[in-house]
Write an enzyme that holds these catalytic residues in place. Structure first.
Site, mmCIF file in Angstrom:
data_model
loop_
_atom_site.group_PDB
_atom_site.id
_atom_site.type_symbol
_atom_site.label_atom_id
_atom_site.label_comp_id
_atom_site.label_asym_id
_atom_site.label_seq_id
_atom_site.Cartn_x
_atom_site.Cartn_y
_atom_site.Cartn_z
ATOM 1 C CG ASP A 32 -1.897 1.191 1.157
ATOM 2 O OD1 ASP A 32 -2.926 1.060 0.485
ATOM 3 O OD2 ASP A 32 -1.609 2.242 1.760
ATOM 4 C CD GLU A 34 -1.581 6.264 2.695
ATOM 5 O OE1 GLU A 34 -2.217 7.191 2.149
ATOM 6 O OE2 GLU A 34 -2.099 5.185 3.013
ATOM 7 C CG HIS A 173 -6.743 7.100 4.769
ATOM 8 N ND1 HIS A 173 -6.916 6.778 3.433
ATOM 9 C CD2 HIS A 173 -7.998 7.293 5.268
ATOM 10 C CE1 HIS A 173 -8.200 6.785 3.142
ATOM 11 N NE2 HIS A 173 -8.880 7.088 4.227
#
Length: 571
Positions: A32, A34, A173
């Protein structure tokens, strides 16, 4: 290394290395990212998190902040909590990418929305003139759309799937937390298809939607579309409209139809018939949604299910009788409240209110003395006319209480229902209390929404502003419940001149007549879109000609009870 639009996606490539190996014995790296924004061409990575798994066991984790070499936008800081100061001493991507490639070497990449994450990683590799070592990937978004039903998962956001599967780590997040959550979601999705003969990488990729050569041949139909919000129209051989949809990014959304991203069977048939894709560019999603409704009503495309039922919604109406009852109808009267999606949902609300107000619920005719009298204490409970304990004034008072609840003038009946719920709990009748709680919450939700729509429809002009997520603003002019104008101010542009220009160019909506109905003549679906847009976080009221308010007894006062009840039911 050059990446072109004609290259196949990972899902289109068959790799012997992993194809027939059991997924249980395959090393997977769930990753993942950001980033500073959504464009792999213009934005940069701020954090990478990854979990290496095999056979259901965690083999290792990789996590690091990344210096993006620029300021992180405020909206991204608010979303992720990652500030520019936090990444000041972090290593740049030139140091991080080789380390990540070594960590993930020889594995299959897994990501939630894999196209997004792999696009950033591949573009970084191209800029660094590094070979791209990963030839396979799996996307949990594509898996969820194929494996789960729409009723089970209306949205396939990671947070929604984590809630659905009640995973141990919830997404925050932040890259490593989101990667850990994706691991659990991935395992739950695999469990769903294990009994369908899906055991290898080849089994899974064949089970998931894939683009056929005929689909890929039509990808050029999306290349000239703008990366803007709007409405798209697929047209067939006779120039007929096959399908109408909306998108925040027209080019990206339409291209998904030609890359196997659509799991709906009828969409493959629609794409095969498509000869051209038209579009209408819009200022924002609300304008796109309203234009879509207009185009659906005009063209009635055969591949749109919504076009088959353009007048959805049910209304609650007190009948014009000596002893009124609450009915569910398709056609609203002047004093109706609605619309409520689904006849069963509307009937449940009517039953809750009728029970609380003790209104009669059967269709017995009370004009003749020998007819039966329905007390309303329970559905279908009747007494002979000579034995009825109530008087006409008493029944009139109960009718007025129900009418006051419908239109928000009094919440006396909600108080009574809430007290009844507590009495059931005090008697330890917990199952009955849970059912009463859920029915009360559904009634509150339905009444609050209907009362909000009615309030908006009565305002002559309402100007709203909504942040666009990129530093700019989206504006709407609402007149008598209709979208009359829309505009957008780019980041750094003064908003008020844009608003004034928009108002001057907005459509004229004539004041409603007395026969316009409870929503002042505004289409219920359009008002629903406006209400949803107004309810989004960050929406601001710029100007209004009338008070934007609800009656003192509105069900909106009880909305937090409904939220708590929904949370209790889900957990």
């Amino acid at each position: 290394m050059t990446i072109t639009s004609d290259q196949l996606s990972f899902a289109d490539i068959d790799h012997d290395e992993f194809a027939d190996r059991s997924l249980f014995d395959t090393t997977l790296v769930v990753v993942d990212l950001e980033t500073t924004g959504g464009s792999s061409d213009q934005d940069a990575i701020t954090e990478i998190g990854a979990v290496k798994i095999r056979g259901g066991e965690v083999l290792g984790e990789f996590a690091t902040l990344v210096d993006p070499g620029r300021e992180i936008p405020p909206q991204i800081v608010a979303l992720t909590g990652i500030t520019t100061a936090m990444t000041y001493d972090a290593p740049p991507i030139e140091e991080v990418l080789p380390a990540f490639a070594e960590f993930a070497a020889g594995s299959v990449l897994v990501a939630h929305n894999a196209r997004f994450d792999t696009a950033f990683l591949r573009k970084a590799a191209v800029r660094m003139h590094l070979p791209w070592p990963f030839t396979t990937s799996l996307c949990t978004v594509a898996m969820a759309r194929r494996i789960l039903t729409r009723q089970e998962a209306p949205t396939v956001k990671l947070s929604a799937l984590a809630e659905l599967f009640d995973v141990s780590v919830r997404p925050t997040h932040r890259a490593l937390d989101d990667a850990r959550a994706t691991v659990d979601v991935f395992h739950h999705l695999l469990e769903r298809v294990g009994n369908r003969g899906v055991h290898t990488y080849r089994d899974l990729t064949e089970y998931l939607p894939r683009a056929t050569p005929a689909m890929r041949a039509k990808r050029s139909l999306s290349t000239n579309l703008p990366r803007r919000p709007g409405v798209y129209l697929f047209r067939g051989p006779g120039d007929e409209v096959l399908y109408v949809g909306t998108a925040k990014d027209l080019r990206r959304r339409v291209s998904q139809y030609f890359s196997g991203g659509e799991s709906r069977t009828r969409m493959a048939e629609m794409v095969a018939l498509t000869e051209r894709v038209d579009h209408v560019e819009c200022a924002h999603s609300l304008e796109a949604g309203v234009r879509e409704l207009t185009l659906l009503a005009t063209h009635k495309p055969v591949y749109n299910r919504r076009s088959r039922n353009p007048h959805r919604g049910w209304w609650l109406t007190l009948t014009d009788e000596r002893f009124p009852r609450l009915t569910v109808t398709r056609t609203p009267a002047a004093a109706s409240i609605g619309p409520i999606a689904g006849r069963n949902a509307a009937a449940d609300v009517a039953d809750v209110i009728s029970s609380a107000a003790r209104l009669r619920s059967c269709t017995t005719n009370l004009k003749r003395a020998d007819q039966h009298w329905c007390t309303g204490d329970a559905p279908g409970s009747c007494h002979a006319a000579g034995e009825r304990p109530e008087t006409a004034p008493d029944y009139r008072a109960r009718t007025e209480a129900a009418e006051a609840l419908l239109h928000g003038r009094s919440d006396e009946l909600l108080v009574a229902l809430h007290d009844q719920l507590h009495r059931l709990a005090a008697l330890r009748r917990y199952e009955s209390a849970a059912r009463a709680r859920d029915r009360l919450a559904a009634t509150i939700d339905a009444l609050a929404r209907c009362q909000r729509l009615t309030a908006v429809a009565r305002i002559t002009e309402l100007v709203l502003a909504h942040p666009d997520g990129a530093g700019g603003w989206e504006f709407s002019v609402i007149r008598h419940g209709r979208l009359a104008g829309a505009a957008r101010a780019a980041p750094g542009v003064a908003p008020m001149p844009v608003i004034e220009t928009m108002r001057a160019a907005s459509a004229t909506i004539l004041p409603p007549t007395e026969r316009a109905g409870p929503l002042a003549g505004a289409p219920a679906e359009e008002l629903s879109l406006i209400d949803r847009w107004m309810s989004e976080p960050g929406t601001r009221l710029v100007t209004t000609t009338d008070d934007l308010s609800l009656p003192i007894g509105s069900a909106q006062r009880w909305i937090h009870f409904a939220w708590d009840a929904r949370h209790a039911r889900e957990t």
